[in-house]
Design an enzyme around this catalytic site. Structure first.
Site, mmCIF file in Angstrom:
data_model
loop_
_atom_site.group_PDB
_atom_site.id
_atom_site.type_symbol
_atom_site.label_atom_id
_atom_site.label_comp_id
_atom_site.label_asym_id
_atom_site.label_seq_id
_atom_site.Cartn_x
_atom_site.Cartn_y
_atom_site.Cartn_z
ATOM 1 N N CYS A 117 0.803 -1.230 0.000
ATOM 2 C CA CYS A 117 0.000 0.000 0.000
ATOM 3 C C CYS A 117 0.833 1.275 0.000
ATOM 4 C CB CYS A 117 -0.944 0.005 1.200
ATOM 5 S SG CYS A 117 -2.110 -1.379 1.205
ATOM 6 N N HIS A 257 -3.260 7.111 2.531
ATOM 7 C CA HIS A 257 -3.690 5.855 1.923
ATOM 8 C C HIS A 257 -5.073 5.513 2.446
ATOM 9 C CE1 HIS A 257 -4.075 1.740 0.825
ATOM 10 N NE2 HIS A 257 -3.852 1.278 2.043
ATOM 11 N N ASN A 287 -10.062 0.020 -0.808
ATOM 12 C CA ASN A 287 -8.604 -0.012 -0.690
ATOM 13 C C ASN A 287 -8.005 -0.730 -1.891
ATOM 14 O OD1 ASN A 287 -5.928 -0.457 -0.069
ATOM 15 N ND2 ASN A 287 -6.297 -1.414 1.907
#
Length: 332
Positions: A117, A257, A287
């Site tokens: 990520c 994020h 996500n």
């Protein structure tokens, strides 16, 4: 001699057309729309259906095409492609090489970067170093994932979270006081038990056993990851603020994020940054790992002004984390 900065001169993004709602998720596992929205903050996510026979380079092609509608360039002028992804089309060849070939960037070298990520900010760090070295004038940084390909839709703790999406930016040199100004990056490999995808590598090559044991799917200990994500992202932001003598009031935008709405809110609260200065689109996109930050930047592109002070921050598997301080390079 004037100092060279790497500045973002264009941005693009793409998500698959198919939208998977919380209601659909609840048909696979014991959960509900209300629970997912309350605990994670996601209402829906975009998914690349497996029967389409496409992977992350397809999403990347569309993202670059999107960027070129506003910031066109000669593909032959691109000298390097940094592709941040955990879900490449194949182990070999790398997705950067495939993308460069498909887009006619035959003068560029390319490689994949796996920081989960944190992939976009790691990719920016690498691409910026290429530019600042003075050797390269155009670097394409691509970041995204097809997490649906490694999501276990029988695991209620993970399947509501993950999505597919991709973004890209073009980096070029400037001597103006804009661009990537500073960064703070860290990693901790003592984290395998908390967040992993154990199957398919050299330790656990694909076999009937790895498939039967579901080792080819992402697994995480949500409570541990939550705690580390909040503290690591907040600390990284504080480090770049302190090193650049910035106050929270001087920051125009924080772009975190998009892992979990509660993580985002906790980081913003820790930093004392009001919600209206935080880019959040997790409710519609979920996500998508390395893709979330460029998806946010693209969505807010028309609201950004040249010179805006922006903090990007991420946390991902590895563990990997960090923050980048940049000044936006253009008016839309």
């Amino acid at each position: 001699m004037d100092k060279i900065h790497a500045v973002i001169t264009g941005i693009g993004s793409y998500v698959p057309k198919y939208v998977m709602t919380n209601e659909e998720i609840s048909q696979h596992v014991d959960t509900s729309d209300e629970w997912i929205k309350k605990r994670i903050g996601i209402e829906e996510r975009h998914i690349l259906k497996p029967e389409e026979g496409k992977g992350i380079t397809y999403l990347a092609e569309q993202a670059v095409a999107d960027m070129r509608t506003r910031r066109d360039f000669d593909p032959l002028s691109v000298e390097a492609v940094v592709f941040s992804t955990t879900t490449p089309d194949y182990f070999i060849p790398n997705s950067a090489s495939l993308l460069a070939y498909k887009l006619g960037m035959t003068n560029a070298f390319g490689f994949d970067l796996n920081a989960a990520c944190s992939g976009f900010i790691y990719g920016l760090e690498v691409g910026s170093a290429f530019i600042v070295s003075g050797k390269y004038k155009k670097v394409l940084v691509v970041a995204g994932d097809v997490l649906s390909s490694v999501t276990n839709y029988e695991d209620r703790n993970t399947c509501p979270i993950f999505a597919d999406g991709c973004g890209c930016v073009l980096l070029e040199p400037t001597t103006e006081d804009v661009g990537i100004m500073d960064s703070y990056m860290r990693s901790d490999g003592d984290s395998v038990e908390h967040l992993h995808l154990l199957g398919g590598g050299s330790v656990n090559p694909a076999s009937y056993e790895t498939i039967d044991n579901r080792l080819h799917y992402i697994w995480q200990d949500g409570k541990v990851v939550f705690k580390h994500a909040v503290s690591s992202m907040a600390d990284s932001c504080e480090q770049v603020l302190k090193r650049n003598n910035l106050t929270k009031d001087e920051i125009d935008w924080v772009v975190p994020h998009q892992a979990n709405r509660r993580i985002i809110d906790s980081v913003a609260h820790h930093l004392g940054i009001p919600t209206e200065k935080v880019m959040i689109n997790i409710e519609k996109y979920g996500n998508s790992s390395a893709g979330t930050i460029p998806l946010c930047l693209k969505q807010w592109e028309t609201s950004l002004k040249k010179g805006d002070k922006i903090i990007l921050t991420a946390f991902g598997g590895g563990f990997t984390w960090g923050a980048i301080y940049l000044k936006w390079g253009y008016n839309s």
